[in-house]
Design a protein around this motif. Structure first.
Motif, PDB file in Angstrom:
ATOM      1  N   ILE A  59      -2.887  -1.814  16.262  1.00 18.68           N
ATOM      2  CA  ILE A  59      -2.017  -1.220  15.251  1.00 18.68           C
ATOM      3  C   ILE A  59      -2.309  -1.934  13.937  1.00 18.68           C
ATOM      4  N   VAL A  60      -2.557  -1.151  12.873  1.00 23.86           N
ATOM      5  CA  VAL A  60      -2.829  -1.744  11.558  1.00 23.86           C
ATOM      6  C   VAL A  60      -1.840  -1.185  10.540  1.00 23.86           C
ATOM      7  N   GLU A  61      -1.662  -1.954   9.473  1.00 24.03           N
ATOM      8  CA  GLU A  61      -0.792  -1.523   8.382  1.00 24.03           C
ATOM      9  C   GLU A  61      -1.428  -1.897   7.059  1.00 24.03           C
ATOM     10  N   ILE A  62      -1.044  -1.178   6.020  1.00 22.02           N
ATOM     11  CA  ILE A  62      -1.558  -1.448   4.683  1.00 22.02           C
ATOM     12  C   ILE A  62      -0.797  -2.633   4.098  1.00 22.02           C
ATOM     13  N   THR A  63      -1.481  -3.444   3.310  1.00 22.34           N
ATOM     14  CA  THR A  63      -0.848  -4.573   2.641  1.00 22.34           C
ATOM     15  C   THR A  63      -0.404  -4.158   1.237  1.00 22.34           C
ATOM     16  N   GLU A  64       0.346  -5.021   0.585  1.00 22.78           N
ATOM     17  CA  GLU A  64       0.741  -4.743  -0.808  1.00 22.78           C
ATOM     18  C   GLU A  64      -0.508  -4.604  -1.682  1.00 22.78           C
ATOM     19  N   TYR A  65      -1.492  -5.451  -1.440  1.00 21.57           N
ATOM     20  CA  TYR A  65      -2.743  -5.382  -2.186  1.00 21.57           C
ATOM     21  C   TYR A  65      -3.440  -4.047  -1.932  1.00 21.57           C
ATOM     22  N   GLY A  66      -3.387  -3.564  -0.688  1.00 18.73           N
ATOM     23  CA  GLY A  66      -3.961  -2.269  -0.353  1.00 18.73           C
ATOM     24  C   GLY A  66      -3.254  -1.141  -1.083  1.00 18.73           C
ATOM     25  N   ILE A  67      -1.934  -1.227  -1.190  1.00 18.04           N
ATOM     26  CA  ILE A  67      -1.164  -0.223  -1.942  1.00 18.04           C
ATOM     27  C   ILE A  67      -1.590  -0.230  -3.404  1.00 18.04           C
ATOM     28  N   GLU A  68      -1.760  -1.420  -3.978  1.00 16.76           N
ATOM     29  CA  GLU A  68      -2.201  -1.537  -5.376  1.00 16.76           C
ATOM     30  C   GLU A  68      -3.571  -0.885  -5.567  1.00 16.76           C
ATOM     31  N   MET A  69      -4.492  -1.154  -4.649  1.00 15.53           N
ATOM     32  CA  MET A  69      -5.835  -0.584  -4.757  1.00 15.53           C
ATOM     33  C   MET A  69      -5.800   0.934  -4.578  1.00 15.53           C
ATOM     34  N   LEU A  70      -4.954   1.418  -3.682  1.00 13.61           N
ATOM     35  CA  LEU A  70      -4.814   2.857  -3.491  1.00 13.61           C
ATOM     36  C   LEU A  70      -4.326   3.507  -4.784  1.00 13.61           C
ATOM     37  N   TYR A  71      -3.360   2.883  -5.434  1.00 15.22           N
ATOM     38  CA  TYR A  71      -2.825   3.431  -6.681  1.00 15.22           C
ATOM     39  C   TYR A  71      -3.881   3.417  -7.789  1.00 15.22           C
ATOM     40  N   LYS A  72      -4.616   2.323  -7.907  1.00 16.46           N
ATOM     41  CA  LYS A  72      -5.670   2.244  -8.931  1.00 16.46           C
ATOM     42  C   LYS A  72      -6.722   3.332  -8.707  1.00 16.46           C
ATOM     43  N   ASN A  73      -7.081   3.561  -7.467  1.00 15.64           N
ATOM     44  CA  ASN A  73      -8.051   4.604  -7.153  1.00 15.64           C
ATOM     45  C   ASN A  73      -7.475   5.985  -7.414  1.00 15.64           C
ATOM     46  N   PHE A  74      -6.189   6.169  -7.158  1.00 17.05           N
ATOM     47  CA  PHE A  74      -5.535   7.437  -7.446  1.00 17.05           C
ATOM     48  C   PHE A  74      -5.622   7.747  -8.936  1.00 17.05           C
ATOM     49  N   ILE A  75      -5.305   6.773  -9.763  1.00 19.46           N
ATOM     50  CA  ILE A  75      -5.349   6.964 -11.216  1.00 19.46           C
ATOM     51  C   ILE A  75      -6.768   7.337 -11.646  1.00 19.46           C
ATOM     52  N   TYR A  76      -7.753   6.609 -11.136  1.00 18.87           N
ATOM     53  CA  TYR A  76      -9.150   6.875 -11.478  1.00 18.87           C
ATOM     54  C   TYR A  76      -9.554   8.286 -11.047  1.00 18.87           C
TER      55      TYR A  76
END
Length: 94
Positions: A59-76
């Motif tokens: 079982i894996v989960e996203i980290t806060e850092y992963g959420i930040e990177m997801l958001y940065k990629n979304f914006i891009y």
């Protein structure tokens, strides 16, 4: 740092909650060998973390850092799609 499409798909799935590797495999259709390799890369980058082991699955989960990177990629990607729309509609009269 941009992530590739496979990584982005996994992070997007995990942003909704923790999942097993088997569940991610079902959602993405990625071959297990490639999926495990990508998950290890995401874990090494600090974007996801292992939470539990259930028999032969993880079982894996996203980290806060992963959420930040997801958001940065979304914006891009959002900006890129908007730019593509402008260019294509100028050329093809959308």
């Amino acid at each position: 740092m941009l992530v590739n499409i496979k990584e982005l798909a996994i992070l997007t799935l995990l942003s909704e909650g923790e999942l097993s590797v088997r569940e991610i495999e079902e959602y993405t259709g990625l071959p297990r060998k490639n999926l495990v390799k990508t998950i290890k890369k995401l874990e090494k980058k600090g974007y996801i973390q292992k939470k539990a082991y259930i028999r032969d699955d993880v079982i894996v989960e996203i980290t806060e850092y992963g959420i930040e990177m997801l958001y940065k990629n979304f914006i891009y990607l959002r900006d890129l799609v908007n730019e593509m729309e402008t260019v294509l509609c100028t050329k093809f009269d959308c």
